[in-house]
Write a protein that holds these residues in place. Structure first.
Motif, PDB file in Angstrom:
ATOM      1  N   TRP A   1     148.902  12.868 -28.601  1.00  0.00           N
ATOM      2  CA  TRP A   1     149.847  12.506 -27.556  1.00  0.00           C
ATOM      3  C   TRP A   1     149.752  13.443 -26.363  1.00  0.00           C
ATOM      4  O   TRP A   1     149.832  13.010 -25.202  1.00  0.00           O
ATOM      5  CB  TRP A   1     151.298  12.493 -28.059  1.00  0.00           C
ATOM      6  CG  TRP A   1     152.241  12.340 -26.905  1.00  0.00           C
ATOM      7  CD1 TRP A   1     153.098  13.253 -26.390  1.00  0.00           C
ATOM      8  CD2 TRP A   1     152.339  11.188 -26.054  1.00  0.00           C
ATOM      9  NE1 TRP A   1     153.736  12.755 -25.289  1.00  0.00           N
ATOM     10  CE2 TRP A   1     153.294  11.481 -25.054  1.00  0.00           C
ATOM     11  CE3 TRP A   1     151.720   9.935 -26.037  1.00  0.00           C
ATOM     12  CZ2 TRP A   1     153.645  10.575 -24.056  1.00  0.00           C
ATOM     13  CZ3 TRP A   1     152.074   9.025 -25.035  1.00  0.00           C
ATOM     14  CH2 TRP A   1     153.023   9.347 -24.066  1.00  0.00           C
TER      15      TRP A   1
ATOM     16  N   MET B   1     149.073   4.342 -23.969  1.00  0.00           N
ATOM     17  CA  MET B   1     150.042   4.697 -24.999  1.00  0.00           C
ATOM     18  C   MET B   1     149.792   3.976 -26.312  1.00  0.00           C
ATOM     19  O   MET B   1     149.902   4.572 -27.384  1.00  0.00           O
ATOM     20  CB  MET B   1     151.458   4.392 -24.512  1.00  0.00           C
ATOM     21  CG  MET B   1     151.922   5.221 -23.337  1.00  0.00           C
ATOM     22  SD  MET B   1     153.588   4.765 -22.830  1.00  0.00           S
ATOM     23  CE  MET B   1     154.547   5.306 -24.258  1.00  0.00           C
ATOM     24  N   THR B   2     149.469   2.704 -26.229  1.00  0.00           N
ATOM     25  CA  THR B   2     149.416   1.873 -27.435  1.00  0.00           C
ATOM     26  C   THR B   2     148.011   1.464 -27.860  1.00  0.00           C
ATOM     27  O   THR B   2     147.817   1.007 -28.988  1.00  0.00           O
ATOM     28  CB  THR B   2     150.236   0.590 -27.226  1.00  0.00           C
ATOM     29  OG1 THR B   2     149.609  -0.209 -26.200  1.00  0.00           O
ATOM     30  CG2 THR B   2     151.654   0.919 -26.777  1.00  0.00           C
TER      31      THR B   2
ATOM     32  N   CYS C   1     153.617   3.130 -29.882  1.00  0.00           N
ATOM     33  CA  CYS C   1     153.029   4.454 -29.658  1.00  0.00           C
ATOM     34  C   CYS C   1     153.386   5.404 -30.792  1.00  0.00           C
ATOM     35  O   CYS C   1     152.525   6.128 -31.302  1.00  0.00           O
ATOM     36  CB  CYS C   1     153.506   5.008 -28.316  1.00  0.00           C
ATOM     37  SG  CYS C   1     152.696   6.550 -27.837  1.00  0.00           S
TER      38      CYS C   1
END
Length: 476
Positions: free
Chosen positions: A145, A242-243, A261
């Motif tokens: 992340w 993010m995904t 996410c």
């Protein structure tokens, strides 16, 4: 015939080393040489109108973009150079030089030989080893992340610089974002970009070009094209970063993006501040891709300010923590009628004892599902790690996860700790719990208490063996 340039191979190598070197016109013969005659083996990328080649100069590499049919894309070639000459930023691909070469060539036409122009249009950039699109789609290139957040921020910074110079990119997407060895993102491919005049603000066009899913609705309706069009593309790109997915993105909500996410990281590496960052980025992505331009963020600065505020919050929280708590997001693989454990690790790197309080989030009440009464209090001794096992018994449907917010106090002496317990109406245990751990392979939870008391409990069968011990409920 094109104007001759005097740049040599040594000059070009020096330009690659010197980041302050200004872009220059480059001779076609030099670019032909460093790409081995534009060999197919040197192709590293391609687009709708051009191929990108890898060139070698000494120990350095360069990217060479060559238009396939130059006379059909003369306008795009000029626009791209105009844009690249105006901006220089760490998050925009570095422009090295260009070549506009036209040579007279005898061609046979209706049994006659006539002179025809042979055109070459090329643009040279710094060589970058990876494309963001690959990292998003390839599971083996999974990004933490922190890296995703830095990439999102870097893309926003690069786009902000373009807009500050009255440049609309118009085709922002992961394929046009390159990454250097340090994973710094660089916006590239300005083939359909538009350089606005000062204070122009917008333009109209009958031509629809770009990558469909990233294109704002107003572009298809021939409406005014502004920086808000780029923000729509940014929103789709942020969600995809993010995904890893852009399917059904037009129906996605903030909650959908957040959950997708979070699922990627499987609760193992996120701090509370990072969970908050994920929520903020989900909000940014959804707001940017709003179909109505007026409902998107006002500009890129508004987005950058939010991202930097969250980054400062994370830095402040990490530096000010009395205990390190992992994970901050507890996920329970729920099955009705079965005890489901989840561990929480508290690490005290200080030279003093720390007290903690573990409680439920205000938004989700899980009290009836936990086998141990909450809130739960305890002490993590100096320079040690304490593992708490939280166990859920599900009898019916329940939420799938809960955040673990920690409340930690520092005590200077035993008297302060006793006063704290009295304030909360908690009876100080006569045999305090000193440690708690779980067996790495067996379903056993082991608790150690003062005076040598130990208890071993099987959380699957609920069978336990005490030598002797006190029940966990005595602590709350």
């Amino acid at each position: 015939m094109a104007r001759q340039t005097s740049v040599t191979e040594a000059d070009l190598e020096f330009m690659l080393i010197d980041e302050n070197a200004k872009p220059k016109p480059l001779p076609y013969s030099l670019l032909e040489k460093i790409t081995n005659g534009f060999s197919g083996a040197h192709i590293i990328g391609y687009g709708g109108s051009a191929d990108v080649y890898e060139g070698f100069i000494g120990n350095h590499k360069i990217a060479v973009k060559r238009l396939r049919i130059p006379y059909q894309h003369e306008k795009e070639f000029s626009q791209e150079i105009e844009c690249l000459m105006k901006v220089k930023h760490i998050n925009v691909v570095r422009f090295i030089g260009y070549c506009s070469d036209t040579q007279g060539q005898a061609e046979k036409y209706e049994d006659n030989h006539v002179m025809a122009d042979s055109q070459e249009r090329l643009i040279c950039f710094e060589f970058l080893p990876a494309c963001l699109d690959k990292y998003i789609k390839d599971p083996s290139c999974s990004l933490e992340w922190r890296q995703r957040y830095q990439i999102i921020n870097g893309v926003c910074q690069g786009l902000h610089q373009l807009h500050e110079h009255e440049i609309l990119h118009l085709d922002l997407n992961p394929r046009n974002i390159l990454l250097d060895d340090d994973m710094v993102p660089k916006i590239s491919d300005f083939g359909i970009s538009k350089c606005l005049k000062k204070n122009q603000g917008h333009f109209y066009t009958e031509t629809i070009s770009g990558t469909p899913i990233y294109m704002s609705p107003e572009r298809g309706k021939h409406g005014p094209i502004t920086t808000k069009s780029d923000l729509f593309s940014l929103g789709v790109t942020v969600i995809e970063i993010m995904t890893g997915n852009k399917e059904n993105i037009d129906q996605a909500t903030v909650e959908d993006v957040f959950a997708s996410c979070i699922k990627i990281f499987n609760d193992k590496s996120l701090t509370a501040a990072q969970v908050r960052q994920i929520m903020v980025c989900a909000e940014i992505g959804i707001k940017c891709r709003n179909s109505e331009p007026d409902k998107r963020p006002s500009n890129t600065k508004e987005i950058i300010d939010k991202l930097e505020e969250e980054a400062r919050t994370e830095e402040s929280q990490e530096s000010g923590k009395l205990l390190k708590v992992l994970p901050t997001l507890l996920l329970f693989d729920l099955h009705p009628g079965k005890l489901i454990p989840c561990s929480l690790q508290l690490t005290n790197d200080t030279d003093e004892h720390m007290a903690y309080k573990l409680s439920i989030t205000e938004s989700v009440d899980w009290s009836k599902y936990f086998t141990t009464k909450l809130p739960l209090y305890g002490i993590v001794q100096a320079r040690s790690t304490y593992t708490v096992i939280l166990t859920v018994l599900l009898e019916c449907d329940a939420p799938s996860c809960t955040l673990a917010y920690e409340y930690i106090w520092k005590f200077n002496n035993t008297l302060e700790f006793e006063d704290f317990l009295e304030l909360l109406s908690i009876v100080k245990p006569q045999t305090p719990l000193l440690s708690l751990d779980a067996h790495p392979t067996k379903p056993w939870v082991i608790t150690g208490h003062a005076f040598g008391h130990v208890r071993i409990w099987n959380h699957e069968t609920q069978a336990g063996h005490s030598i002797p011990s006190i029940p966990a409920s005595d602590f709350s």
